[in-house]
Design a protein around this motif. Sequence first.
Motif, PDB file in Angstrom:
ATOM      1  N   UNK A  42       0.834  -1.206   0.000  1.00 23.72           N
ATOM      2  CA  UNK A  42       0.000   0.000   0.000  1.00 23.72           C
ATOM      3  C   UNK A  42       0.867   1.254   0.000  1.00 23.72           C
ATOM      4  N   UNK A  43       1.877   1.284   0.866  1.00 19.35           N
ATOM      5  CA  UNK A  43       2.766   2.441   0.912  1.00 19.35           C
ATOM      6  C   UNK A  43       3.558   2.578  -0.385  1.00 19.35           C
ATOM      7  N   UNK A  44       3.874   1.438  -0.998  1.00 18.24           N
ATOM      8  CA  UNK A  44       4.601   1.491  -2.260  1.00 18.24           C
ATOM      9  C   UNK A  44       3.823   2.221  -3.332  1.00 18.24           C
ATOM     10  N   UNK A  45       2.531   1.915  -3.457  1.00 20.52           N
ATOM     11  CA  UNK A  45       1.699   2.615  -4.439  1.00 20.52           C
ATOM     12  C   UNK A  45       1.551   4.089  -4.064  1.00 20.52           C
ATOM     13  N   UNK A  46       1.406   4.361  -2.765  1.00 20.97           N
ATOM     14  CA  UNK A  46       1.291   5.747  -2.328  1.00 20.97           C
ATOM     15  C   UNK A  46       2.545   6.542  -2.633  1.00 20.97           C
ATOM     16  N   UNK A  47       3.699   5.929  -2.393  1.00 20.03           N
ATOM     17  CA  UNK A  47       4.967   6.613  -2.652  1.00 20.03           C
ATOM     18  C   UNK A  47       5.136   6.903  -4.134  1.00 20.03           C
ATOM     19  N   UNK A  48       4.733   5.959  -4.983  1.00 19.18           N
ATOM     20  CA  UNK A  48       4.831   6.176  -6.430  1.00 19.18           C
ATOM     21  C   UNK A  48       3.908   7.306  -6.866  1.00 19.18           C
ATOM     22  N   UNK A  49       2.727   7.377  -6.265  1.00 18.53           N
ATOM     23  CA  UNK A  49       1.786   8.442  -6.615  1.00 18.53           C
ATOM     24  C   UNK A  49       2.335   9.808  -6.213  1.00 18.53           C
ATOM     25  N   UNK A  50       2.974   9.875  -5.052  1.00 17.30           N
ATOM     26  CA  UNK A  50       3.560  11.141  -4.603  1.00 17.30           C
ATOM     27  C   UNK A  50       4.692  11.556  -5.537  1.00 17.30           C
ATOM     28  N   UNK A  51       5.532  10.595  -5.902  1.00 22.91           N
ATOM     29  CA  UNK A  51       6.650  10.916  -6.793  1.00 22.91           C
ATOM     30  C   UNK A  51       6.151  11.352  -8.167  1.00 22.91           C
ATOM     31  N   UNK A  52       5.041  10.770  -8.619  1.00 19.92           N
ATOM     32  CA  UNK A  52       4.507  11.120  -9.935  1.00 19.92           C
ATOM     33  C   UNK A  52       4.083  12.587 -10.006  1.00 19.92           C
ATOM     34  N   UNK A  53       3.778  13.183  -8.862  1.00 23.20           N
ATOM     35  CA  UNK A  53       3.392  14.596  -8.841  1.00 23.20           C
ATOM     36  C   UNK A  53       4.597  15.503  -8.995  1.00 23.20           C
ATOM     37  N   UNK A  54       5.792  14.974  -8.719  1.00 21.44           N
ATOM     38  CA  UNK A  54       7.026  15.753  -8.863  1.00 21.44           C
ATOM     39  C   UNK A  54       8.044  14.940  -9.666  1.00 21.44           C
ATOM     40  N   UNK A  55       7.738  14.628 -10.920  1.00 25.15           N
ATOM     41  CA  UNK A  55       8.623  13.750 -11.692  1.00 25.15           C
ATOM     42  C   UNK A  55       9.992  14.349 -11.976  1.00 25.15           C
ATOM     43  N   UNK A  56      10.132  15.674 -11.830  1.00 27.71           N
ATOM     44  CA  UNK A  56      11.418  16.308 -12.108  1.00 27.71           C
ATOM     45  C   UNK A  56      12.439  16.057 -11.005  1.00 27.71           C
ATOM     46  N   UNK A  57      11.970  15.583  -9.844  1.00 25.50           N
ATOM     47  CA  UNK A  57      12.888  15.288  -8.746  1.00 25.50           C
ATOM     48  C   UNK A  57      13.584  13.962  -9.034  1.00 25.50           C
ATOM     49  N   UNK A  58      14.893  14.004  -9.175  1.00 20.29           N
ATOM     50  CA  UNK A  58      15.657  12.802  -9.509  1.00 20.29           C
ATOM     51  C   UNK A  58      15.784  11.904  -8.281  1.00 20.29           C
ATOM     52  N   UNK A  59      15.520  10.633  -8.477  1.00 18.46           N
ATOM     53  CA  UNK A  59      15.679   9.677  -7.387  1.00 18.46           C
ATOM     54  C   UNK A  59      17.165   9.430  -7.141  1.00 18.46           C
ATOM     55  N   UNK A  60      17.589   9.384  -5.876  1.00 20.63           N
ATOM     56  CA  UNK A  60      19.006   9.123  -5.593  1.00 20.63           C
ATOM     57  C   UNK A  60      19.400   7.708  -5.994  1.00 20.63           C
ATOM     58  N   UNK A  61      20.691   7.520  -6.218  1.00 21.11           N
ATOM     59  CA  UNK A  61      21.173   6.220  -6.688  1.00 21.11           C
ATOM     60  C   UNK A  61      20.906   5.099  -5.686  1.00 21.11           C
ATOM     61  N   UNK A  62      20.903   5.427  -4.388  1.00 17.01           N
ATOM     62  CA  UNK A  62      20.702   4.372  -3.396  1.00 17.01           C
ATOM     63  C   UNK A  62      19.317   3.751  -3.475  1.00 17.01           C
ATOM     64  N   UNK A  63      18.381   4.448  -4.147  1.00 21.21           N
ATOM     65  CA  UNK A  63      17.036   3.901  -4.251  1.00 21.21           C
ATOM     66  C   UNK A  63      17.008   2.581  -5.020  1.00 21.21           C
ATOM     67  N   UNK A  64      17.901   2.449  -6.007  1.00 23.69           N
ATOM     68  CA  UNK A  64      17.942   1.200  -6.771  1.00 23.69           C
ATOM     69  C   UNK A  64      18.218   0.023  -5.844  1.00 23.69           C
ATOM     70  N   UNK A  65      19.164   0.219  -4.932  1.00 23.56           N
ATOM     71  CA  UNK A  65      19.547  -0.872  -4.033  1.00 23.56           C
ATOM     72  C   UNK A  65      18.496  -1.107  -2.958  1.00 23.56           C
ATOM     73  N   UNK A  66      17.866  -0.033  -2.485  1.00 21.65           N
ATOM     74  CA  UNK A  66      16.816  -0.225  -1.480  1.00 21.65           C
ATOM     75  C   UNK A  66      15.600  -0.917  -2.088  1.00 21.65           C
ATOM     76  N   UNK A  67      15.283  -0.571  -3.344  1.00 20.80           N
ATOM     77  CA  UNK A  67      14.176  -1.242  -4.031  1.00 20.80           C
ATOM     78  C   UNK A  67      14.492  -2.728  -4.213  1.00 20.80           C
ATOM     79  N   UNK A  68      15.723  -3.024  -4.599  1.00 19.95           N
ATOM     80  CA  UNK A  68      16.126  -4.418  -4.785  1.00 19.95           C
ATOM     81  C   UNK A  68      16.062  -5.180  -3.464  1.00 19.95           C
ATOM     82  N   UNK A  69      16.525  -4.546  -2.387  1.00 22.66           N
ATOM     83  CA  UNK A  69      16.490  -5.196  -1.074  1.00 22.66           C
ATOM     84  C   UNK A  69      15.056  -5.451  -0.622  1.00 22.66           C
TER      85      UNK A  69
END
Length: 227
Positions: A154-181
């Motif tokens: 549920x939080x995952x979908x919510x977080x994606x929705x929040x990010x979609x409102x500010x798509x110009x904000x670049x996700x930090x590189x560590x997000x790739x590893x946290x998503x994988x974990x």
Amino acid sequence: MGMGHLPLTFLLTIAISGLFALAFELGTTAPIGSFCLLVLLIAFSAVGPKSETDSRTTGTRFTVARVGLTCLLGGLAIIPAGVAPDPLLWSLAIAGIAAAGLEAADGWLARITESASGFSERLGEMTAALLVLALALLVWRLGIADLWVLAAGVLGFGERAIHARNPSVKRPDWRVWSELALRTALAVALIPTLPGPIAPALAGLAVLITVGQTAFTVMGPRPGASA
């Protein structure tokens, strides 16, 4: 990968969900559910701003594979809960780990092959969120963790929705590893040979990672600020 590869995505999803259901005698519920999820993913991903410079691509072949695996897991998650045989649990865990690995590599491959587009990015984001929800549902419905594990999805979908409102904000590189974990933890929790407390602990770790990601997105940099 051009838009002409959409039929390949449908074909792969139908094939792997059908073969999976046939191998484990699961009936038609899982393949139908997988197909419906794919239709919803494509439909919602097609809704979004378009520009003249936006290339009409659906991502890479990694995108096709992880969409198919994610829809497979989502379709299996809607099957009534019951005692699952060990081979099925192992297969679910392997599919989840494979989908998580493909997701981690997909963004990198899309950039170097210039296969990214607004559509493919939305498809990738929604597929990523659906993968977490599907794995969390499986962990809950198989009795590995209680209802609280669904907070990860549920939080995952919510977080994606929040990010979609500010798509110009670049996700930090560590997000790739946290998503994988996060996804790997939920997938590994499905392995039937894990000692008793390990699987719930992995599910709890996944929820904590999702909470941290959501908090970072809510409280993190805004458009125009440095990441």
